[in-house]
Design an enzyme around this catalytic site. Sequence first.
Site, PDB file in Angstrom:
ATOM      1  N   GLU A  37       1.003  -1.299   0.071  1.00  0.00           N
ATOM      2  CA  GLU A  37      -0.043   0.041   0.085  1.00  0.00           C
ATOM      3  C   GLU A  37       1.064   1.191  -0.006  1.00  0.00           C
ATOM      4  O   GLU A  37       1.935   1.120   0.936  1.00  0.00           O
ATOM      5  CB  GLU A  37      -0.713   0.013   1.239  1.00  0.00           C
ATOM      6  CG  GLU A  37      -1.920   1.139   1.326  1.00  0.00           C
ATOM      7  CD  GLU A  37      -2.549   1.339   2.664  1.00  0.00           C
ATOM      8  OE1 GLU A  37      -2.084   0.849   3.568  1.00  0.00           O
ATOM      9  OE2 GLU A  37      -3.517   2.025   2.516  1.00  0.00           O
ATOM     10  N   ARG A 262       5.323 -12.760   9.335  1.00  0.00           N
ATOM     11  CA  ARG A 262       6.068 -11.615   9.274  1.00  0.00           C
ATOM     12  C   ARG A 262       7.441 -11.771   9.911  1.00  0.00           C
ATOM     13  O   ARG A 262       7.513 -12.352  10.917  1.00  0.00           O
ATOM     14  CB  ARG A 262       5.300 -10.509   9.468  1.00  0.00           C
ATOM     15  CG  ARG A 262       5.005 -10.194  10.907  1.00  0.00           C
ATOM     16  CD  ARG A 262       4.225  -9.046  11.338  1.00  0.00           C
ATOM     17  NE  ARG A 262       4.298  -7.859  10.300  1.00  0.00           N
ATOM     18  CZ  ARG A 262       3.395  -7.120   9.918  1.00  0.00           C
ATOM     19  NH1 ARG A 262       2.270  -7.391  10.617  1.00  0.00           N
ATOM     20  NH2 ARG A 262       3.250  -6.352   8.985  1.00  0.00           N
ATOM     21  N   LYS A 272       4.505   0.186  11.082  1.00  0.00           N
ATOM     22  CA  LYS A 272       4.575   1.609  10.483  1.00  0.00           C
ATOM     23  C   LYS A 272       4.187   2.646  11.402  1.00  0.00           C
ATOM     24  O   LYS A 272       4.986   3.679  11.266  1.00  0.00           O
ATOM     25  CB  LYS A 272       3.341   1.337   9.368  1.00  0.00           C
ATOM     26  CG  LYS A 272       3.925   0.973   7.902  1.00  0.00           C
ATOM     27  CD  LYS A 272       2.896   1.039   6.783  1.00  0.00           C
ATOM     28  CE  LYS A 272       3.344   0.342   5.621  1.00  0.00           C
ATOM     29  NZ  LYS A 272       2.116   0.396   4.435  1.00  0.00           N
TER      30      LYS A 272
END
Length: 561
Positions: A37, A262, A272
């Site tokens: 994204e 992850r 983030k």
Amino acid sequence: MPPEEKAASRNFIQQIIDADLAAGKNDGRVHTRFPPEPNGYLHIGHAKSICLNSALAREYDGKFNLRFDDTNPAKEEQEYVDAITDDIRWLGADWEDRLFFASDYFDQLYAWAVQLVEAGKAYVCQLDAEQMREYRGTLTEPGKPSPYRERPPAENLALLEQMKAGEFPDGSHTLRAKIDMASPNLNLRDPVMYRIKRAHHHRTGDRWCIYPSYDFTHGQSDSIEGITHSICTLEFENHRPLYDWFCQSLGIHHPQQIEFARLNLTYTVMSKRLLLQLVNEKHVAGWDDPRMLTIRGLRRRGYTPSAIRAFCERIGVAKANSTIDMAWLEDAIREDLNEHAPRAMGVLRPLKVVIENYPAGQVEQLEAANHPQKPEMGTRQIPFSREIYVEQDDFMEDAPKKFFRLSVGREVRLRYAYFITCTDLVKDSDGNIVELRCTYDPATKGGNAPDGRKVKGTIHWVSAPHAVNASVRLYDHLFAVEEPGKAPAGGTFLDNLNPNSLELLADAQLEPALRDAEPGSQFQFERNGYFFVDPVDSKPGKPVFNRTATLRDSWTKNELS
RNA sequence: UGGGGGAUAGUUUAAUGGUAGAACUGCGGACUCUGACUCCGUUAGUCUAGGUUCGAAUCCUAGUCCCCCAGCCA
């Protein structure tokens, strides 16, 4: 074990693909993608996914796409698209001519929404956000149907058209999939497919005021591109039934979603949100601060694409949550740089040495190897003179027996130069050692004694009148604890910051050849570490060095224990 | 206390009913004109309890612990 007997070990994704291929699925094709994204910068965790997806495509002679998942114009910007493509290209993943955007598919997605409405599988809902939450139920209680759930298709169609035409305010209507309000998987309780959101989209501008949700976009985008294996992280596992539901309900090519764990690393944070906070509150200099494990930070620190790729390969891929020791990353870059970085001499914290029996004004050029194990990398000339600098750490007034460096009365080798013996030291009024007096043995030129005597220590040095004064930044872990994400009681993760993560050295003295070091190039300062010529702050004739990694140091380690 | 995942040396990861192996780390040593590199050695593991089997990390049963999910984020 001989290599031919050792079956290459296969991770669980490779095993799935092997089985698919054996079963003749997808006509033997393998096609992966990386779907970022564009709302932030890429970090080492993304690198794991990029390397995984692109390596799989390469291994199976398949294809790899880059697709931006740009369905939320409120958060996404072209700036991020540019930065992300640049970072992925730098990493070496090749999407060839297949750069796509989910927004490329908005028309098709809308047509599919209409199709589901007509099939009675989607409806326009007028519950507001808060009401929708109430109707959704909880983890343990089923939801209840929206009062708009049974609206006939024709009405829904008209309403959807009006939504698209901008006739309703933001947030007033949504298009929802009609699945199961009692499902134990909350994602299946009539998820939102479209929401009204008047925001300027970085690609479609103001053409749309309704935007599809992730769930209604991702699988179909994969489908359009002919993706065979849609690899994502574990938190999307609960979304897979939805992914499957849309592909099946629409009757389109159905890629297989596979989830993996992850990447987590010690001494850093990966989310983030936290990364953004570090930048916004200026705990770091920016997204490309060399202490950040963003791709941009790693680039500026001096990490190489091949080191990052090697790291990603080594850490493996599995479904179990894990935290990799930061030492693995450091090991990967050391391995690469040890092989490729030319050696140089740089004194980080200088201590002046006067060689009393060396003629004043005399200068000799001495030959030094650019890489001791790789003669093909050549040699260079280094000037030697009466006054030199050595590392402060290489002298000790009261030295223990196993300190193989300088102390009064001890002899060491100056790398590629002469043996010197320390005869005296000079202190300032505060008692700080400011200068060493030494003598040299002219017979040891080049570093070998004709009488065969040995010295245990070899230290680096720089000729004082020829030295290049440079600033050097020493970086260490941004956080002082292994799990910085865990805030101490009553504090935040910021309390875990390492106060010594950056040390600025304004007075390093380097060998003269380094004056014109190319920005972006790398060196091993012998006995010190690997250094990268900062491409932003270096000026012609005035290089700035970032320490990429230290060398392993078994001496200091022993002393500390 | 619903649903979905997961658990093998300190850390990652192999072994898919047949000798639990590797890497990183740690420790010890050799070598060395970088206390680097390299090389050698070494500590250390199947979440627990039962069961099936000649044989179980692997199959069965019951537990324990960890992660994810209640955005009109992705």
